[in-house]
Motif scaffolding. Structure first.
Motif, PDB file in Angstrom:
ATOM      1  N   LYS A  85       0.690  -1.283  -0.231  1.00 26.46           N
ATOM      2  CA  LYS A  85       0.039   0.150  -0.225  1.00 26.46           C
ATOM      3  C   LYS A  85       0.723   1.170  -0.030  1.00 26.46           C
ATOM      4  CE  LYS A  85      -4.003   2.194   0.444  1.00 26.46           C
ATOM      5  NZ  LYS A  85      -4.903   2.146  -0.618  1.00 26.46           N
ATOM      6  N   LEU A  86       1.928   1.203   0.986  1.00 28.29           N
ATOM      7  CA  LEU A  86       2.896   2.361   0.849  1.00 28.29           C
ATOM      8  C   LEU A  86       3.910   2.358  -0.321  1.00 28.29           C
ATOM      9  CD1 LEU A  86       3.685   2.428   4.704  1.00 28.29           C
ATOM     10  CD2 LEU A  86       2.023   3.874   3.369  1.00 28.29           C
ATOM     11  N   GLU A  87       3.614   1.470  -1.176  1.00 31.72           N
ATOM     12  CA  GLU A  87       4.389   1.209  -2.466  1.00 31.72           C
ATOM     13  C   GLU A  87       6.227   1.302  -1.884  1.00 31.72           C
ATOM     14  OE1 GLU A  87       3.606   4.306  -5.460  1.00 31.72           O
ATOM     15  OE2 GLU A  87       1.548   4.207  -4.914  1.00 31.72           O
ATOM     16  N   ILE A  88       6.409   0.374  -1.087  1.00 29.39           N
ATOM     17  CA  ILE A  88       7.727   0.115  -0.634  1.00 29.39           C
ATOM     18  C   ILE A  88       8.117  -0.877  -1.499  1.00 29.39           C
ATOM     19  CG2 ILE A  88       9.271  -0.257   1.363  1.00 29.39           C
ATOM     20  CD1 ILE A  88       7.359   1.068   3.283  1.00 29.39           C
ATOM     21  N   ASP A  89       9.075  -1.086  -2.160  1.00 28.22           N
ATOM     22  CA  ASP A  89       9.587  -1.848  -3.178  1.00 28.22           C
ATOM     23  C   ASP A  89      10.469  -3.131  -2.521  1.00 28.22           C
ATOM     24  OD1 ASP A  89       9.515  -3.668  -5.556  1.00 28.22           O
ATOM     25  OD2 ASP A  89      11.005  -2.390  -6.204  1.00 28.22           O
ATOM     26  N   PHE A  90       9.879  -3.752  -1.638  1.00 25.31           N
ATOM     27  CA  PHE A  90      10.731  -4.747  -0.870  1.00 25.31           C
ATOM     28  C   PHE A  90      10.315  -6.204  -1.459  1.00 25.31           C
ATOM     29  CE2 PHE A  90      13.275  -3.377   2.938  1.00 25.31           C
ATOM     30  CZ  PHE A  90      13.642  -1.833   2.379  1.00 25.31           C
ATOM     31  N   THR A  91      11.117  -7.089  -1.411  1.00 25.70           N
ATOM     32  CA  THR A  91      10.737  -8.561  -1.970  1.00 25.70           C
ATOM     33  C   THR A  91      10.021  -9.170  -0.504  1.00 25.70           C
ATOM     34  OG1 THR A  91      12.880  -9.538  -1.517  1.00 25.70           O
ATOM     35  CG2 THR A  91      12.626  -8.593  -3.595  1.00 25.70           C
ATOM     36  N   ASP A  92       9.204 -10.363  -0.820  1.00 23.64           N
ATOM     37  CA  ASP A  92       8.844 -10.872   0.296  1.00 23.64           C
ATOM     38  C   ASP A  92       9.914 -11.321   1.215  1.00 23.64           C
ATOM     39  OD1 ASP A  92       6.234 -10.847  -0.932  1.00 23.64           O
ATOM     40  OD2 ASP A  92       6.280 -12.759  -1.616  1.00 23.64           O
ATOM     41  N   GLU A  93      10.866 -11.637   0.675  1.00 27.25           N
ATOM     42  CA  GLU A  93      12.034 -12.112   1.460  1.00 27.25           C
ATOM     43  C   GLU A  93      12.683 -10.913   2.463  1.00 27.25           C
ATOM     44  OE1 GLU A  93      16.789 -14.039   1.428  1.00 27.25           O
ATOM     45  OE2 GLU A  93      15.480 -13.592  -0.489  1.00 27.25           O
ATOM     46  N   GLU A  94      12.718  -9.856   1.853  1.00 30.64           N
ATOM     47  CA  GLU A  94      13.241  -8.447   2.808  1.00 30.64           C
ATOM     48  C   GLU A  94      12.115  -8.279   3.640  1.00 30.64           C
ATOM     49  OE1 GLU A  94      15.850  -6.331  -0.604  1.00 30.64           O
ATOM     50  OE2 GLU A  94      13.741  -6.496  -1.115  1.00 30.64           O
ATOM     51  N   ILE A  95      10.850  -8.404   3.414  1.00 32.26           N
ATOM     52  CA  ILE A  95       9.821  -7.772   4.159  1.00 32.26           C
ATOM     53  C   ILE A  95       9.926  -9.017   5.544  1.00 32.26           C
ATOM     54  CG2 ILE A  95       7.258  -7.783   4.897  1.00 32.26           C
ATOM     55  CD1 ILE A  95       7.036  -7.095   1.705  1.00 32.26           C
ATOM     56  N   ASN A  96      10.089 -10.338   5.108  1.00 36.65           N
ATOM     57  CA  ASN A  96      10.090 -11.161   6.220  1.00 36.65           C
ATOM     58  C   ASN A  96      11.294 -10.989   7.230  1.00 36.65           C
ATOM     59  OD1 ASN A  96       7.816 -12.763   5.275  1.00 36.65           O
ATOM     60  ND2 ASN A  96       8.880 -14.053   4.159  1.00 36.65           N
ATOM     61  N   ASP A  97      12.523 -10.714   6.417  1.00 35.34           N
ATOM     62  CA  ASP A  97      13.761 -10.323   7.310  1.00 35.34           C
ATOM     63  C   ASP A  97      13.427  -9.050   8.217  1.00 35.34           C
ATOM     64  OD1 ASP A  97      15.088 -12.337   6.026  1.00 35.34           O
ATOM     65  OD2 ASP A  97      15.995 -11.123   4.705  1.00 35.34           O
ATOM     66  N   ILE A  98      13.008  -8.034   7.676  1.00 37.12           N
ATOM     67  CA  ILE A  98      13.018  -6.770   8.444  1.00 37.12           C
ATOM     68  C   ILE A  98      11.794  -7.078   9.734  1.00 37.12           C
ATOM     69  CG2 ILE A  98      10.999  -5.454   7.150  1.00 37.12           C
ATOM     70  CD1 ILE A  98      13.205  -3.137   7.563  1.00 37.12           C
ATOM     71  N   PHE A  99      10.874  -8.033   9.157  1.00 36.78           N
ATOM     72  CA  PHE A  99      10.028  -8.326  10.560  1.00 36.78           C
ATOM     73  C   PHE A  99      10.451  -9.154  11.391  1.00 36.78           C
ATOM     74  CE2 PHE A  99       6.930 -11.006  12.415  1.00 36.78           C
ATOM     75  CZ  PHE A  99       5.650 -10.255  12.527  1.00 36.78           C
ATOM     76  N   GLU A 100      11.517  -9.961  11.095  1.00 38.05           N
ATOM     77  CA  GLU A 100      12.134 -10.598  12.299  1.00 38.05           C
ATOM     78  C   GLU A 100      13.077  -9.710  13.090  1.00 38.05           C
ATOM     79  OE1 GLU A 100      14.018 -14.041  10.437  1.00 38.05           O
ATOM     80  OE2 GLU A 100      12.078 -15.180   9.649  1.00 38.05           O
ATOM     81  N   GLU A 101      13.814  -8.930  12.173  1.00 31.57           N
ATOM     82  CA  GLU A 101      14.432  -7.680  12.857  1.00 31.57           C
ATOM     83  C   GLU A 101      13.806  -7.058  13.929  1.00 31.57           C
ATOM     84  OE1 GLU A 101      18.498  -6.845  13.137  1.00 31.57           O
ATOM     85  OE2 GLU A 101      17.755  -8.345  11.976  1.00 31.57           O
ATOM     86  N   CYS A 102      12.553  -6.618  13.687  1.00 30.32           N
ATOM     87  CA  CYS A 102      12.024  -5.702  14.433  1.00 30.32           C
ATOM     88  C   CYS A 102      10.991  -6.412  15.676  1.00 30.32           C
ATOM     89  CB  CYS A 102      11.261  -4.660  13.647  1.00 30.32           C
ATOM     90  SG  CYS A 102      12.441  -3.745  12.791  1.00 30.32           S
ATOM     91  N   ASP A 103      10.756  -7.725  15.313  1.00 37.63           N
ATOM     92  CA  ASP A 103       9.896  -8.281  16.289  1.00 37.63           C
ATOM     93  C   ASP A 103      10.806  -8.689  17.345  1.00 37.63           C
ATOM     94  OD1 ASP A 103       7.925  -9.910  17.507  1.00 37.63           O
ATOM     95  OD2 ASP A 103       7.969 -11.685  16.210  1.00 37.63           O
ATOM     96  N   ILE A 104      10.929  -7.665  18.501  1.00 40.36           N
ATOM     97  CA  ILE A 104      11.697  -7.924  19.382  1.00 40.36           C
ATOM     98  C   ILE A 104      11.718  -9.172  20.448  1.00 40.36           C
ATOM     99  CG2 ILE A 104      13.099  -6.923  21.505  1.00 40.36           C
ATOM    100  CD1 ILE A 104      13.931  -5.832  18.597  1.00 40.36           C
ATOM    101  N   ASN A 105      10.269  -9.423  20.668  1.00 42.45           N
ATOM    102  CA  ASN A 105      10.021 -10.246  21.714  1.00 42.45           C
ATOM    103  C   ASN A 105       9.432 -11.469  21.229  1.00 42.45           C
ATOM    104  OD1 ASN A 105       7.432  -9.514  20.835  1.00 42.45           O
ATOM    105  ND2 ASN A 105       6.684  -8.796  22.666  1.00 42.45           N
ATOM    106  N   LYS A 106       9.761 -11.479  19.514  1.00 44.07           N
ATOM    107  CA  LYS A 106       9.323 -12.866  18.917  1.00 44.07           C
ATOM    108  C   LYS A 106       7.926 -13.345  19.277  1.00 44.07           C
ATOM    109  CE  LYS A 106      13.609 -12.429  17.530  1.00 44.07           C
ATOM    110  NZ  LYS A 106      13.941 -11.811  16.345  1.00 44.07           N
TER     111      LYS A 106
END
Length: 227
Positions: A85-106
């Motif tokens: 929606k925000l037109e951030i051109d990240f691949t699915d893998e990149e989105i998953n990586d940054i999700f894991e990076e910021c999900d501090i309490n897992k």
């Protein structure tokens, strides 16, 4: 959160990124640091707190928009919708990586403060000329200006431009502002301890961002409930 400390022979301690994304963020920050900073003192950063607070609170509407099930956190599927929606051109893998990076309490959910940090990291990565998608925009220019102020603040604190803020660098930054005040050392130590979550003596950009949201008064709903 700040990587693994290593030491070779008599060389000083350095922090080694523990994930591919963390290494990419570090490399990108070092390139950004080569451009310098407009910040002149720690007081300059403090004076920007109200404006930064206002800017970061604009994330709340975006967060609530993409918390589709109103659970109080954004799951991987919702984050994917957010990026598209925000037109951030990240691949699915990149989105998953940054999700894991910021999900501090897992807990497989991105809370509000984690969402702020996540968007700021995206801002840093996509503005990098070496990025695969430097032209990608979040279509929220006011918020991106706030994120750039946070990047600029970190660059100011990282005196040796190695991508980390050390305890001595924090003391130096505070002392430059509060020269002659006996409490300056204690202030510097308190600020540094708030940033150095894993207590390894080195603060990376992600740790800095989490501390900064606290400094300007940003809280998650669970933080308010505890208090």
């Amino acid at each position: 959160m700040g990587g693994i400390l290593t030491k070779r022979d008599d060389s000083p301690l350095t922090s080694v990124p523990t994930t591919k994304l963390e290494a990419k963020i570090l490399e990108t920050m070092r390139r950004r640091e080569s451009e310098g900073t407009s910040m002149k003192s720690f007081n300059t950063i403090i004076l920007k707190f109200p404006k930064i607070d206002t800017g970061l609170r604009k994330c709340k509407a975006i967060f609530e928009q993409f918390d589709e099930d109103k659970s109080g956190s954004i799951d991987p599927k919702e984050l994917n919708h957010c990026f598209r929606k925000l037109e951030i051109d990240f691949t699915d893998e990149e989105i998953n990586d940054i999700f894991e990076e910021c999900d501090i309490n897992k807990d497989m959910g991105i809370a509000f403060k984690e969402f702020i940090v996540l968007l700021c990291l995206v801002h840093l990565l996509k503005k990098d000329p070496a990025s695969a998608h430097p032209s990608s925009r979040m279509e929220i220019p006011d918020l991106e200006a706030t994120f750039e102020t946070l990047v600029d603040s970190f660059v100011f604190l990282d005196k040796n431009k190695d991508g980390y803020v050390s305890r001595s660098e924090m003391v130096r930054a505070i002392n430059e502002t509060t020269s002659g005040e006996r409490s300056s050392g204690r202030i510097a130590m308190k600020r540094f301890e708030e940033m150095d979550w894993d207590k390894n003596g080195m603060v990376n950009f992600k740790e800095f961002l989490f501390a900064f949201t606290k400094w300007v008064g940003i809280e998650d709903e669970e933080d308010i409930a505890v208090e």
